[in-house]
Design a protein around this motif. Structure first.
Motif: not given
Length: 141
Positions: A26, A28, A62-63, A107, A133, A135-136
């Motif tokens: 999960s 990103t 990325g998130w 992001n 990192d 998850p979106d």
């Protein structure tokens, strides 16, 4: 085979299998991002890391989130910054400063036609990664 050897083989198999697994599904990853460390030091329990970050057109970080604070300057291009609610919470053109506090997921994306270049200083607890990192949160990008 004795119990010790069997345990060692089993443990080795688990480690080998885990090493072959992809990172958290999960999370990103950044796309079109290159970073060069310019300076790094640790003082009084904090890491100070200066990087030049380049994001290609259409790319993004990325998130992710930060444990510490981030101070940056847009050297060229434009950074579009998205918050966890998927809204644009900042647009930073060439010459603009940017500050990020520890915490919320966000992001950064380069929606322009030219490479985005940022100079960034991370101030983190010693040993912490500059970014983690995430998850979106449901934004789809």
């Amino acid at each position: 085979m004795n119990r010790f050897r069997w345990s060692a083989l089993a443990a080795g198999a688990v480690v080998a299998c885990a090493a072959g697994l992809p990172a958290t599904a999960s999370a990103t990853a950044g796309v079109g991002v290159e970073a060069q460390v310019l300076a790094q030091a640790t003082r009084d329990g904090h890491d100070y890391i200066t990087k030049e970050i380049t994001i290609a057109p259409g790319g993004g970080t990325g998130w992710h989130w930060h444990q510490g604070r981030v101070f940056g300057l847009i050297e060229s291009g434009t950074l579009t910054h998205f918050g966890a609610d998927c809204s644009v919470d900042g647009v930073y053109p060439t010459g603009a400063p940017i500050t990020e506090e520890s915490g919320p997921v966000h992001n950064g994306r380069n929606l322009g036609p030219d490479p985005l270049v940022m100079w960034v200083v991370y101030i983190d607890p010693a040993g912490a990664p500059p970014a983690t990192d995430a998850p979106d949160p449901g934004c789809g990008f």
